[in-house]
Design a protein around this motif. Sequence first.
Motif, short mmCIF file in Angstrom:
data_model
loop_
_atom_site.label_atom_id
_atom_site.label_comp_id
_atom_site.label_asym_id
_atom_site.label_seq_id
_atom_site.Cartn_x
_atom_site.Cartn_y
_atom_site.Cartn_z
N PRO A 84 50.48 43.16 25.16
CA PRO A 84 50.32 43.82 23.87
C PRO A 84 48.86 44.12 23.54
CG PRO A 84 51.95 42.08 23.70
CD PRO A 84 51.34 41.96 25.06
N ALA A 85 47.93 43.31 24.09
CA ALA A 85 46.51 43.54 23.86
C ALA A 85 45.94 44.61 24.78
CB ALA A 85 45.74 42.24 24.03
N GLY A 86 46.75 45.11 25.72
CA GLY A 86 46.29 46.12 26.66
C GLY A 86 45.71 45.58 27.94
N ASP A 87 45.87 44.27 28.19
CA ASP A 87 45.37 43.66 29.42
C ASP A 87 46.38 43.85 30.54
OD1 ASP A 87 43.33 42.76 27.79
OD2 ASP A 87 44.23 40.78 27.51
N ARG A 88 45.88 43.85 31.78
CA ARG A 88 46.74 44.03 32.95
C ARG A 88 47.46 42.74 33.28
NH1 ARG A 88 49.96 45.24 36.79
NH2 ARG A 88 49.40 46.76 38.38
N HIS A 89 48.78 42.79 33.36
CA HIS A 89 49.60 41.64 33.76
C HIS A 89 49.77 41.62 35.28
CE1 HIS A 89 51.88 40.70 29.74
NE2 HIS A 89 50.63 40.31 29.74
N PHE A 90 49.96 40.42 35.85
CA PHE A 90 50.13 40.31 37.29
C PHE A 90 51.37 39.54 37.72
CE2 PHE A 90 45.63 41.30 36.87
CZ PHE A 90 45.58 42.40 37.72
N ASP A 91 52.32 39.37 36.82
CA ASP A 91 53.60 38.80 37.23
C ASP A 91 54.27 39.75 38.23
OD1 ASP A 91 54.07 36.27 35.95
OD2 ASP A 91 53.99 37.36 34.06
N GLY A 92 54.79 39.18 39.31
CA GLY A 92 55.45 39.97 40.33
C GLY A 92 54.51 40.54 41.38
N ARG A 97 49.39 49.31 41.73
CA ARG A 97 48.02 49.64 42.08
C ARG A 97 47.06 48.58 41.52
NH1 ARG A 97 47.96 56.24 41.22
NH2 ARG A 97 49.54 56.68 42.80
N LEU A 98 45.97 48.37 42.27
CA LEU A 98 45.05 47.29 41.93
C LEU A 98 43.63 47.80 41.67
CD1 LEU A 98 46.24 44.49 44.40
CD2 LEU A 98 46.75 44.75 41.97
N THR A 99 43.53 49.00 41.07
CA THR A 99 42.24 49.46 40.59
C THR A 99 42.04 48.95 39.18
OG1 THR A 99 42.38 51.49 41.92
CG2 THR A 99 40.79 51.47 40.10
N PRO A 100 40.97 48.19 38.92
CA PRO A 100 40.79 47.59 37.60
C PRO A 100 40.75 48.60 36.47
CG PRO A 100 39.36 46.54 39.19
CD PRO A 100 39.94 47.74 39.88
N ILE A 101 41.23 48.19 35.32
CA ILE A 101 41.26 49.08 34.16
C ILE A 101 39.91 49.11 33.43
CG2 ILE A 101 43.74 48.76 33.86
CD1 ILE A 101 43.13 46.92 31.48
N SER A 102 39.04 48.12 33.69
CA SER A 102 37.75 48.06 33.01
C SER A 102 36.64 47.65 33.98
CB SER A 102 37.80 47.05 31.84
OG SER A 102 38.75 47.41 30.88
N PRO A 103 36.39 48.47 35.03
CA PRO A 103 35.26 48.12 35.91
C PRO A 103 33.97 48.09 35.10
CG PRO A 103 35.99 50.37 36.29
CD PRO A 103 37.00 49.76 35.38
N LEU A 104 33.05 47.19 35.47
CA LEU A 104 31.89 46.92 34.63
C LEU A 104 30.59 47.20 35.36
CD1 LEU A 104 33.21 43.58 33.15
CD2 LEU A 104 33.13 45.79 32.01
N THR A 105 29.53 47.42 34.58
CA THR A 105 28.21 47.67 35.15
C THR A 105 27.30 46.46 34.90
OG1 THR A 105 27.28 48.65 33.13
CG2 THR A 105 28.44 50.13 34.65
N ASP A 106 26.26 46.38 35.70
CA ASP A 106 25.27 45.33 35.48
C ASP A 106 24.64 45.46 34.11
OD1 ASP A 106 23.30 43.21 36.37
OD2 ASP A 106 21.92 44.90 36.12
N ALA A 107 24.40 46.68 33.66
CA ALA A 107 23.79 46.88 32.34
C ALA A 107 24.65 46.29 31.23
CB ALA A 107 23.55 48.38 32.10
#
Length: 274
Positions: free
Chosen positions: A10-18, A184-194
């Motif tokens: 519900p918070a929009g985070d990626r679930h990994f069950d299954g 698919r396992l491409t992250p929804i929030s890839p991050l930068t060093d900045a």
Amino acid sequence: MSDADSPLSPAGDRHFDGLADKFAASLYGKARGELRLALLDRLLPEMLALDGQPLLDVGGGLGQLAAWFADRGHPVTLVEPAAEMRERARAELTGRSVTFLDAPLQALPEVAPGPWSLIACHAVLEWLADPRSALATLAARLAPGGQLSLMVFNRDALRFSNVVKGNLDKALADRLEGKGLRQRLTPISPLTDAQIVAWSAECGLEIRAVAGVRVFHDYLRRPAESDADRERLLALEWRYCRHDPHWRLGRYLLYTLVRPETASIVTPDEEPHP
């Protein structure tokens, strides 16, 4: 797709069950997973001050990191919201000093408030809708002098990889995030060093060390197939993983963040202050 079938919380985070089998095969059953673990085996003792202190392993997944710390004398509390991942980890960690908690990162104030002298959160923030608030939640669990081992999926490396693969329109449009759908396992929030630098400062944390994990492997035109080639690749990765500019293109960025001894503990709803 109905809300009940959605892989997003519900918070929009990626679930990994299954997805335990997918994780085991795609992330750890291949050379890239072996290389990641081999580099962590060398980096963690250099980047962290370890003396057997209790560890909070947030988003512990299949338990590889928990096993590493438990085997070195650290009592581990593994927090993982996906039941299948958690049970796989429980089976793998039988006989080790590990406690399991069924909870997402956002529930840490209730289930594992701390303060903790050592927290690990590896490859988790990039799967959350609000990684900035998540880092604040982790920071608020740290004791003064406490260390956070944070590893995140590098957005800049993802862009570079797409260019190397010829996905020029995608790179130009900066459409790098995954949608969190299907297998698919491409992250929804890839991050930068900045982002990590700015958010750490907001939380009152100091960056004590940084490294890139897999700075060369993911850009190879041909995989290293022989044992000798894999050994040479590991040697190159190890030589340059903490050298500028190479670490900046690691598929993952690994940080040691520390709450200064004199700092106040900051909750996510507070402004940082000395």
